[in-house]
Design a protein around this motif. Structure first.
Motif, PDB file in Angstrom:
ATOM      1  N   PHE A  52       0.850  -1.185   0.000  1.00 48.55           N
ATOM      2  CA  PHE A  52       0.000   0.000   0.000  1.00 48.55           C
ATOM      3  C   PHE A  52       0.885   1.235   0.000  1.00 48.55           C
ATOM      4  CE2 PHE A  52      -4.506  -1.177   0.889  1.00 48.55           C
ATOM      5  CZ  PHE A  52      -4.340  -2.552   0.830  1.00 48.55           C
ATOM      6  N   ALA A  53       0.423   2.263  -0.673  1.00 46.62           N
ATOM      7  CA  ALA A  53       1.158   3.531  -0.749  1.00 46.62           C
ATOM      8  C   ALA A  53       0.421   4.577   0.079  1.00 46.62           C
ATOM      9  CB  ALA A  53       1.264   3.987  -2.203  1.00 46.62           C
ATOM     10  N   ASP A  54       1.183   5.466   0.654  1.00 43.83           N
ATOM     11  CA  ASP A  54       0.580   6.535   1.457  1.00 43.83           C
ATOM     12  C   ASP A  54      -0.014   7.603   0.549  1.00 43.83           C
ATOM     13  OD1 ASP A  54       1.206   5.364   3.881  1.00 43.83           O
ATOM     14  OD2 ASP A  54       3.200   6.308   3.942  1.00 43.83           O
ATOM     15  N   LEU A  55      -1.278   7.854   0.752  1.00 43.65           N
ATOM     16  CA  LEU A  55      -1.981   8.892  -0.007  1.00 43.65           C
ATOM     17  C   LEU A  55      -2.122  10.097   0.919  1.00 43.65           C
ATOM     18  CD1 LEU A  55      -3.605   9.743  -2.533  1.00 43.65           C
ATOM     19  CD2 LEU A  55      -5.604   8.658  -1.502  1.00 43.65           C
ATOM     20  N   PRO A  56      -1.439  11.175   0.630  1.00 40.81           N
ATOM     21  CA  PRO A  56      -1.437  12.289   1.581  1.00 40.81           C
ATOM     22  C   PRO A  56      -2.797  12.971   1.684  1.00 40.81           C
ATOM     23  CG  PRO A  56      -0.242  12.890  -0.426  1.00 40.81           C
ATOM     24  CD  PRO A  56      -0.581  11.435  -0.544  1.00 40.81           C
ATOM     25  N   GLY A  57      -3.212  13.241   2.909  1.00 39.17           N
ATOM     26  CA  GLY A  57      -4.438  13.986   3.100  1.00 39.17           C
ATOM     27  C   GLY A  57      -4.232  15.457   2.753  1.00 39.17           C
ATOM     28  N   GLY A  58      -5.329  16.204   2.790  1.00 35.04           N
ATOM     29  CA  GLY A  58      -5.246  17.632   2.491  1.00 35.04           C
ATOM     30  C   GLY A  58      -5.993  17.999   1.226  1.00 35.04           C
ATOM     31  N   ILE A  59      -5.729  19.199   0.758  1.00 35.64           N
ATOM     32  CA  ILE A  59      -6.443  19.724  -0.408  1.00 35.64           C
ATOM     33  C   ILE A  59      -5.686  19.334  -1.687  1.00 35.64           C
ATOM     34  CG2 ILE A  59      -7.200  21.819  -1.592  1.00 35.64           C
ATOM     35  CD1 ILE A  59      -7.550  23.090   1.190  1.00 35.64           C
ATOM     36  N   HIS A  60      -6.421  18.749  -2.620  1.00 32.46           N
ATOM     37  CA  HIS A  60      -5.859  18.355  -3.912  1.00 32.46           C
ATOM     38  C   HIS A  60      -6.790  18.845  -5.022  1.00 32.46           C
ATOM     39  CE1 HIS A  60      -2.992  15.435  -2.076  1.00 32.46           C
ATOM     40  NE2 HIS A  60      -3.972  15.267  -1.191  1.00 32.46           N
ATOM     41  N   THR A  61      -6.261  18.886  -6.228  1.00 31.51           N
ATOM     42  CA  THR A  61      -7.075  19.251  -7.388  1.00 31.51           C
ATOM     43  C   THR A  61      -7.334  18.010  -8.231  1.00 31.51           C
ATOM     44  OG1 THR A  61      -6.180  21.484  -7.451  1.00 31.51           O
ATOM     45  CG2 THR A  61      -7.182  20.658  -9.489  1.00 31.51           C
ATOM     46  N   ILE A  62      -8.602  17.776  -8.559  1.00 28.91           N
ATOM     47  CA  ILE A  62      -8.954  16.707  -9.495  1.00 28.91           C
ATOM     48  C   ILE A  62      -9.767  17.302 -10.636  1.00 28.91           C
ATOM     49  CG2 ILE A  62      -8.963  14.982  -7.651  1.00 28.91           C
ATOM     50  CD1 ILE A  62     -12.105  14.855  -8.176  1.00 28.91           C
ATOM     51  N   GLY A  63      -9.992  16.467 -11.641  1.00 30.18           N
ATOM     52  CA  GLY A  63     -10.671  16.931 -12.851  1.00 30.18           C
ATOM     53  C   GLY A  63      -9.636  17.327 -13.880  1.00 30.18           C
ATOM     54  N   PHE A  64     -10.090  17.434 -15.115  1.00 31.24           N
ATOM     55  CA  PHE A  64      -9.158  17.645 -16.216  1.00 31.24           C
ATOM     56  C   PHE A  64      -8.523  19.018 -16.136  1.00 31.24           C
ATOM     57  CE2 PHE A  64      -8.022  18.785 -20.563  1.00 31.24           C
ATOM     58  CZ  PHE A  64      -7.272  17.676 -20.924  1.00 31.24           C
ATOM     59  N   HIS A  65      -7.192  19.031 -16.001  1.00 25.74           N
ATOM     60  CA  HIS A  65      -6.434  20.283 -16.122  1.00 25.74           C
ATOM     61  C   HIS A  65      -5.117  19.965 -16.810  1.00 25.74           C
ATOM     62  CE1 HIS A  65      -5.496  18.498 -12.164  1.00 25.74           C
ATOM     63  NE2 HIS A  65      -4.322  19.099 -12.207  1.00 25.74           N
ATOM     64  N   ASP A  66      -5.240  19.189 -17.866  1.00 31.67           N
ATOM     65  CA  ASP A  66      -4.080  18.658 -18.565  1.00 31.67           C
ATOM     66  C   ASP A  66      -4.122  19.101 -20.024  1.00 31.67           C
ATOM     67  OD1 ASP A  66      -3.439  16.737 -16.228  1.00 31.67           O
ATOM     68  OD2 ASP A  66      -5.500  16.229 -16.745  1.00 31.67           O
ATOM     69  N   GLN A  67      -3.196  18.607 -20.806  1.00 31.31           N
ATOM     70  CA  GLN A  67      -3.189  18.884 -22.237  1.00 31.31           C
ATOM     71  C   GLN A  67      -3.996  17.815 -22.969  1.00 31.31           C
ATOM     72  OE1 GLN A  67      -1.587  21.639 -23.688  1.00 31.31           O
ATOM     73  NE2 GLN A  67      -1.421  22.226 -21.539  1.00 31.31           N
ATOM     74  N   GLY A  68      -4.598  18.187 -24.081  1.00 33.30           N
ATOM     75  CA  GLY A  68      -5.261  17.197 -24.914  1.00 33.30           C
ATOM     76  C   GLY A  68      -6.767  17.222 -24.760  1.00 33.30           C
ATOM     77  N   TYR A  69      -7.355  16.084 -25.055  1.00 31.16           N
ATOM     78  CA  TYR A  69      -8.813  15.989 -25.115  1.00 31.16           C
ATOM     79  C   TYR A  69      -9.380  15.481 -23.797  1.00 31.16           C
ATOM     80  CZ  TYR A  69     -13.454  14.487 -26.516  1.00 31.16           C
ATOM     81  OH  TYR A  69     -14.808  14.330 -26.599  1.00 31.16           O
ATOM     82  N   CYS A  70     -10.586  15.910 -23.477  1.00 31.87           N
ATOM     83  CA  CYS A  70     -11.336  15.285 -22.391  1.00 31.87           C
ATOM     84  C   CYS A  70     -12.815  15.366 -22.723  1.00 31.87           C
ATOM     85  CB  CYS A  70     -11.058  15.947 -21.047  1.00 31.87           C
ATOM     86  SG  CYS A  70     -11.820  17.579 -20.870  1.00 31.87           S
TER      87      CYS A  70
END
Ligand SMILES: [Fe+2]
Length: 422
Positions: free
Chosen positions: A206-224
């Protein structure tokens, strides 16, 4: 959505197994880039349909699954309806009856044939559908070649949706025919030489997933797709996420421990479905003289203990997580973990159920018109899956991609990974 003119855009839409080397005469000419991308995607659909005979191509084994011939025609209708009719002056509709037959769910685009009855449509036959595809292919290429610079951006915007749409149907083409073959006592193989992707190395970590504020959703290059945005902030609890996927060996332990016979492990709706459907193993598993086999695209094969479990419903994934004393990740936890490279096999093995309901992100609004029906109107009663499967066309998925199905569905290549809180 920027008109993509780069080689990255081209790679994104090139199909699985397509080994053709595309050499644009002028790499910066978007018309050449998009024509090549269009040809690659259209060819990939035909490549996937090629092993299937006309009899195979018209079968519909349940309302959720569509015939191969329908997929080939529907993706073509989509281009005719949303790209050619509004954008190509003088375009001649191939057959006026096809809009009724091959419109899936676009109410704004007109009346349509009943979904559960797609398998009753013997005509047009496969040859006529091939002619429909050729007719539309020629017109789309003419549109790309002849569009002015001012028109091209809008042509490409719709074309890119059409190509990504067709890639989604490429995956469905395989999952739907596998479901059809699974109804057959003789267990046909889609392709006798089909091989599952190599099982990932055993990963109990298992890997540690840090708590706190994160950004999700498309904010990358290319198509979505529109359902991947807007990007937004989420607050996560600290957690530990499994680097690997749940395997068949683990699932066999669950079964041996009475997983399918212990109501306390199951959601009420899940237990009801289990009883109604008689579930006692993942989809397509068959007990052959005391040994578990699974119907795959390569035919009936012994269950590989090291492979990720596939063809489990949300209900089963949820029950398994409860049995092992852990949880399914939320889609936000999954995406943050994927973006931080905390998980292996995020893509290319099996879609992974999350415990997130499929809902609009904050501020999401569906587009006006028929294409606005693509995703938004399905944001009820379904659960999100993340990642991709080995049937997903190469390059189609990404960290922000949101797949979604109803909780009892298990004809997709759907599995799971686990998460626990610290
Ligand atoms: Fe569609």
């Amino acid at each position: 959505m920027p008109p993509a003119t780069s080689s990255a855009a081209l790679r994104r839409v090139r199909g699985e197994g397509d080994t053709e080397t595309i050499r644009p005469e002028a790499p910066n000419d978007p018309r050449i880039v998009w024509r090549a991308a269009f040809r690659a995607v259209r060819a990939e659909t035909e490549r996937r349909a090629a092993p299937l005979r006309p009899e195979d191509q018209m079968v519909q084994s349940m309302p959720d699954a569509s015939p191969t011939k329908w997929h080939r025609a529907h993706t073509t209708w989509f281009l005719e309806q949303f790209l050619l009719l509004p954008r190509l002056a003088g375009y001649r509709v191939f057959d006026q009856r096809f809009a009724y037959l091959f419109n899936s769910y676009y109410v704004a685009a007109g009346p349509r044939h009943a979904r559960p009855s797609r398998g009753l449509i013997t005509r047009p036959d496969c040859d006529e559908v091939a002619a429909f595809r050729a007719h539309v292919d020629e017109a789309v290429e003419r549109l790309i070649a002849g569009a002015s610079d001012a028109e091209l951006a809008e042509v490409v915007r719709i074309l890119e949706i059409g190509l990504n749409h067709e890639q989604q149907h490429q995956e469905l083409l395989l999952t739907d025919i596998l479901h059809a073959f699974a109804q057959s006592p003789v267990a046909p193989a889609y392709r006798a030489d089909w091989q599952a992707p190599p099982a990932p190395p055993a990963a109990g970590a298992f890997a540690d997933l840090p708590g706190g504020i994160h950004t999700i959703g498309f904010h990358d290059q290319g198509y979505c797709f529109d359902n991947e945005g807007p990007a937004h902030q989420v607050l996560l609890q600290g957690a530990r996420i499994a680097r690997g996927l749940v395997t068949n060996a683990q699932w066999l332990e669950f079964m041996a421990d009475g997983g399918y016979a212990t109501p306390s492990l199951w959601l009420s709706d899940g237990w009801g479905t289990l009883e109604a459907e008689g579930w006692e193993a993942p989809g397509y598993w068959r007990d052959v003289d005391g040994v578990w086999f699974a119907l795959t695209l390569g035919g009936l094969k012994p269950v590989d203990p090291d492979a990720p479990v596939a063809h489990v419903s949300y209900y089963e994934a949820d029950a398994f997580a409860r049995w092992v004393g852990k949880h399914l990740p939320t889609e936000a936890e999954w995406e943050v973990a994927a973006r931080l490279n905390l998980i292996d096999d995020a893509f290319g093995q099996v879609w992974q159920w999350t415990r997130s309901a499929y809902l609009p992100y904050p501020g999401y609004r569906a587009a006006d018109g028929a294409l606005g029906e693509y995703n938004g109107k399905f944001m009820i009663n379904q659960m999100v899956l993340r990642g991709s499967s080995h049937a997903t066309p190469s390059g189609h998925a990404r960290a922000s991609y949101r797949n979604f199905f109803y909780p009892p569905a298990r004809w997709q290549f759907s599995g799971l990974r686990l998460l626990d809180y610290v």
